[in-house]
Design a protein around this motif. Structure first.
Motif, PDB file in Angstrom:
ATOM      1  N   UNK A 342       0.858  -1.314  -0.015  1.00  0.00           N
ATOM      2  CA  UNK A 342      -0.027   0.051  -0.175  1.00  0.00           C
ATOM      3  C   UNK A 342       0.951   1.366   0.043  1.00  0.00           C
ATOM      4  N   UNK A 343       0.473   2.074  -0.705  1.00  0.00           N
ATOM      5  CA  UNK A 343       1.142   3.475  -0.976  1.00  0.00           C
ATOM      6  C   UNK A 343       0.133   4.567  -0.801  1.00  0.00           C
ATOM      7  N   UNK A 344       0.156   5.631   0.065  1.00  0.00           N
ATOM      8  CA  UNK A 344      -0.678   6.794   0.023  1.00  0.00           C
ATOM      9  C   UNK A 344       0.212   8.065  -0.337  1.00  0.00           C
ATOM     10  N   UNK A 345      -0.494   8.775  -1.286  1.00  0.00           N
ATOM     11  CA  UNK A 345       0.392   9.675  -2.015  1.00  0.00           C
ATOM     12  C   UNK A 345      -0.506  10.957  -1.725  1.00  0.00           C
ATOM     13  N   UNK A 346       0.350  12.122  -1.944  1.00  0.00           N
ATOM     14  CA  UNK A 346      -0.253  13.541  -1.598  1.00  0.00           C
ATOM     15  C   UNK A 346       0.460  14.366  -2.411  1.00  0.00           C
ATOM     16  N   UNK A 347      -0.084  15.753  -2.440  1.00  0.00           N
ATOM     17  CA  UNK A 347       0.710  16.676  -3.316  1.00  0.00           C
ATOM     18  C   UNK A 347       1.779  17.448  -2.697  1.00  0.00           C
ATOM     19  N   UNK A 348       1.588  17.839  -1.391  1.00  0.00           N
ATOM     20  CA  UNK A 348       2.831  18.334  -0.565  1.00  0.00           C
ATOM     21  C   UNK A 348       3.291  17.540   0.502  1.00  0.00           C
ATOM     22  N   UNK A 349       4.432  17.654   1.168  1.00  0.00           N
ATOM     23  CA  UNK A 349       4.934  16.895   2.174  1.00  0.00           C
ATOM     24  C   UNK A 349       4.450  17.420   3.412  1.00  0.00           C
ATOM     25  N   UNK A 350       3.567  18.412   3.547  1.00  0.00           N
ATOM     26  CA  UNK A 350       2.905  18.792   4.730  1.00  0.00           C
ATOM     27  C   UNK A 350       1.607  18.496   4.982  1.00  0.00           C
ATOM     28  N   UNK A 351       0.940  17.625   4.104  1.00  0.00           N
ATOM     29  CA  UNK A 351      -0.421  17.117   4.080  1.00  0.00           C
ATOM     30  C   UNK A 351      -0.580  16.120   5.054  1.00  0.00           C
ATOM     31  N   UNK A 373       7.854  17.800   7.449  1.00  0.00           N
ATOM     32  CA  UNK A 373       8.513  19.133   8.241  1.00  0.00           C
ATOM     33  C   UNK A 373       7.682  19.128   9.496  1.00  0.00           C
ATOM     34  N   UNK A 374       8.711  19.298  10.560  1.00  0.00           N
ATOM     35  CA  UNK A 374       8.074  19.772  12.065  1.00  0.00           C
ATOM     36  C   UNK A 374       7.473  20.868  11.989  1.00  0.00           C
ATOM     37  N   UNK A 375       5.977  20.887  11.921  1.00  0.00           N
ATOM     38  CA  UNK A 375       5.418  22.170  11.741  1.00  0.00           C
ATOM     39  C   UNK A 375       5.650  23.106  13.187  1.00  0.00           C
ATOM     40  N   UNK A 376       5.915  22.418  14.124  1.00  0.00           N
ATOM     41  CA  UNK A 376       6.018  23.063  15.567  1.00  0.00           C
ATOM     42  C   UNK A 376       7.368  23.894  15.526  1.00  0.00           C
ATOM     43  N   UNK A 513       5.103  14.098  19.239  1.00  0.00           N
ATOM     44  CA  UNK A 513       4.859  14.027  17.888  1.00  0.00           C
ATOM     45  C   UNK A 513       6.525  14.304  17.276  1.00  0.00           C
ATOM     46  N   UNK A 514       7.346  15.267  17.814  1.00  0.00           N
ATOM     47  CA  UNK A 514       8.878  15.450  17.526  1.00  0.00           C
ATOM     48  C   UNK A 514       9.394  13.909  17.598  1.00  0.00           C
TER      49      UNK A 514
END
Length: 611
Positions: A342-351, A373-376, A513-514
């Motif tokens: 299984x693969x899950x694809x998205x447009x940007x790496x933040x999604x 990216x660590x949003x925090x 999370x980090x």
């Protein structure tokens, strides 16, 4: 191995230029390696005179291994390499360069940071890391497209600022006798243009040139290859214009589209059989990509049977979407299917931030091809957290520096010159300026308002009542950015904070999370039985039994930055790449709302699903 008619035509091509249009799953690697074998064993070409070029070391290594496997494991003097590797070897022979002359990874950032520290430039950026990355991309663009510096207009900063940075950067490279990856191309081109004797020597060395992933080539790479291929022009290029998705890195799909103009005698062959995907997936993917006008027309047939229908679904939000994905994965696993299928694809790496948390909650193993990216750690979120920390009693100078003029309060850094800061001292410093005292007292009032709020309400107060959103809009204007991009990050963090009743639990969640992100980075290279998460960019060249493409809604897919028709066509190509990764089953999921913003289903869904 049995080859189809199109493959045989490409393999048995001997002299002159040829363009091989190789759609997804059409066996292009087999064609390149088998044609190399054909030249050597059946046309008696000296293997030293054959050059096979691709874009990454891993791809070049795989190509070489495939070639050796079909030639009984014999080591061969055929050159398999990357553009940079081949061009650097030309420079080594001419100038005596060695690996110590290549600019080390990360050093370019350091050089630009040193330039920004020069007082005469007077640049202070909130998002320094992002700014440096943008500037380095633009330096790369100028070099790869051979644009005269005086004719280039920066997208990141004022023109005179960019030109000063560019000149200083090149000066630092030359004084240290370093060359970066773009200079490898520039210097090689200049050498071959100015030294006909050296050019002739390399033309004699490489009489047959084969190029993989030709749709990803940039202008200067193509200019050098055209020089090397003369006068015989035995240039055999393989690629798929429908999978050109690296324009942001300088790739020029129009080079492939104009190949016949550059080489009027070139033969064109279409590898028209897809051996990877079911007929259902192939049919729908073609319906989508045919909406692009700038492409070679192709009629591709699936070798496999019809297969399962594409599952298209619309969810209210990402939470509903994620719940459905997790439920599907758990059902499949209970039936004996492997996570690695299984693969899950998205447009940007933040999604996938919320999806990552959901997978963690259900102990579903996953690996990420891209860094999440660590949003925090984003500078804006650090500002928000600093406001909250000060409301909870922090008087650290570092926290005050994060917020003191965001929004603008005209408070001098000179009055924040102690390790611990107090509002009383700030008022004393400005006691003769009533209007400044008003700013400080308003800040003090706001800080006290925040301390008893829930995280969601506190972020909202900082953004709206304190005026942080207005500050961000002004900053975006200065940086030539779309303010919606920055405000979107704030929306996301605010949404993620909704489930927490107090700051303590929110901060604890951040720590966990980090920690998980760090563990993911360590696992990245491990080949485990795990669901793969990645962007559509990273998925190129890969295949999975089941593929989910998520958040397929307008303002996500296509990306909001895509405005011009050529940009929309690139976004469509990227979605096409995502769709054609699926072998057995494809899931296309859209959402109606994200961060309290209404969204429409992506136009690409209608194009693909409409009969």
């Amino acid at each position: 191995m049995n080859y189809n008619q199109s493959q045989k035509q490409a393999i048995h091509h001997k002299q002159g230029p040829m363009l091989v249009l190789a759609g997804p799953g059409s066996g292009k690697t087999a064609v390149i390696t088998r044609r190399t074998q054909f030249l050597i064993e059946e046309c008696n070409i000296n293997p030293k005179k054959v050059l096979v070029i691709t874009f990454t070391k891993a791809a070049a290594r795989e190509m070489k291994e495939r070639f050796e496997s079909i030639t009984n494991g014999k080591r061969s003097p055929v050159t398999f390499g990357t553009f940079h590797g081949v061009f650097f070897s030309i420079l080594k022979h001419a100038y005596g360069y060695n690996s110590s002359n290549i600019l080390p990874e990360g050093k370019s950032y350091q050089l630009v940071r040193e330039i920004l520290d020069k007082k005469e430039l007077d640049i202070e950026m909130e998002d320094e890391t992002d700014f440096i990355a943008d500037v380095l991309n633009e330096i790369s663009t100028v070099k790869n497209e051979r644009i005269p510096l005086e004719h280039y207009y920066s997208k990141s900063c004022p023109e005179h600022t960019f030109r000063n940075i560019f000149i200083d950067y090149q000066d630092k490279l030359q004084k240290s006798r370093f060359i970066d990856f773009d200079d490898m191309l520039v210097y090689c081109y200049e050498l071959l243009v100015n030294r006909k004797d050296i050019l002739t020597g390399w033309q004699n060395q490489f009489e047959y040139i084969l190029i993989d992933e030709f749709q990803d080539i940039n202008k200067i790479q193509y200019d050098i290859i055209r020089l090397l291929a003369k006068p015989e022009n035995n240039l055999f290029v393989v690629g798929d214009d429908d999978q050109s998705i690296y324009r942001f890195r300088g790739a020029k799909p129009e080079i492939m589209l104009n190949y016949k103009k550059d080489y009027p005698k070139a033969q064109i062959v279409l590898l028209d059989k897809n051996y990877r995907s079911t007929d259902t997936i192939v049919t729908h993917s073609l319906r989508l990509i045919k909406k692009n006008s700038q492409r070679y027309k192709k009629d591709i047939k699936a070798v496999r049977n019809t297969g399962e229908l594409i599952e298209f679904a619309v969810f209210q939000n990402q939470m509903e979407e994620n719940n459905k994905i997790v439920q599907n994965i758990m059902n499949d696993f209970s039936k004996g299917k492997e996570y690695s299928e299984i693969a899950i694809l998205f447009r940007t790496n933040t999604q996938p931030r919320m999806l990552v948390e959901k997978l963690m909650e259900y102990n579903i193993p996953f690996c990420m091809k891209d860094i999440l990216p660590n949003i925090y750690e984003h500078w804006m979120i650090k500002n928000i957290i600093a406001y909250i920390q000060i409301s909870l009693g922090s008087r650290k100078r570092s926290d005050f520096l994060q917020i003191i003029n965001r929004p603008k309060r005209y408070i001098s850094r000179d009055c924040i010159n102690h390790i611990e800061i107090s509002f009383e001292n700030l008022l004393t410093y400005y006691q003769d300026k009533e209007w400044m005292c008003d700013y400080i007292e308003k800040l003090w009032f706001d800080i006290n308002q925040i301390k008893n709020m829930r995280p969601y309400a506190a972020i909202n107060y900082i953004r709206k009542a304190i005026g942080y959103d207005e500050y961000i809009k002004e900053y975006a204007l200065f940086r030539k950015m779309n303010p919606e991009e920055l405000l979107g990050i704030l929306n996301e963090v605010q949404e993620l904070s909704k489930d927490f009743s107090n700051f303590q639990s929110w901060f604890l969640h951040m720590e966990e999370y980090v920690k998980e992100l760090k563990e993911q980075q360590l696992k990245k290279s491990e080949k485990t039985n795990a669901v793969t998460l990645m962007t559509m960019h990273s998925a190129k060249g890969l295949e999975y039994n089941q593929v989910y493409i998520v958040d397929v809604s307008e303002e996500i897919v296509p990306h909001p930055k895509a405005v011009l028709e050529e940009e929309i066509e690139e976004e469509r190509r990227m979605f096409y790449v995502g769709v054609t990764r699926a072998k057995e089953k494809l899931f296309v999921y859209s959402i109606k709302e994200r961060f309290q913003k209404k969204l429409k289903i992506s136009r690409f869904v209608e194009e693909m699903m409409k009969e």
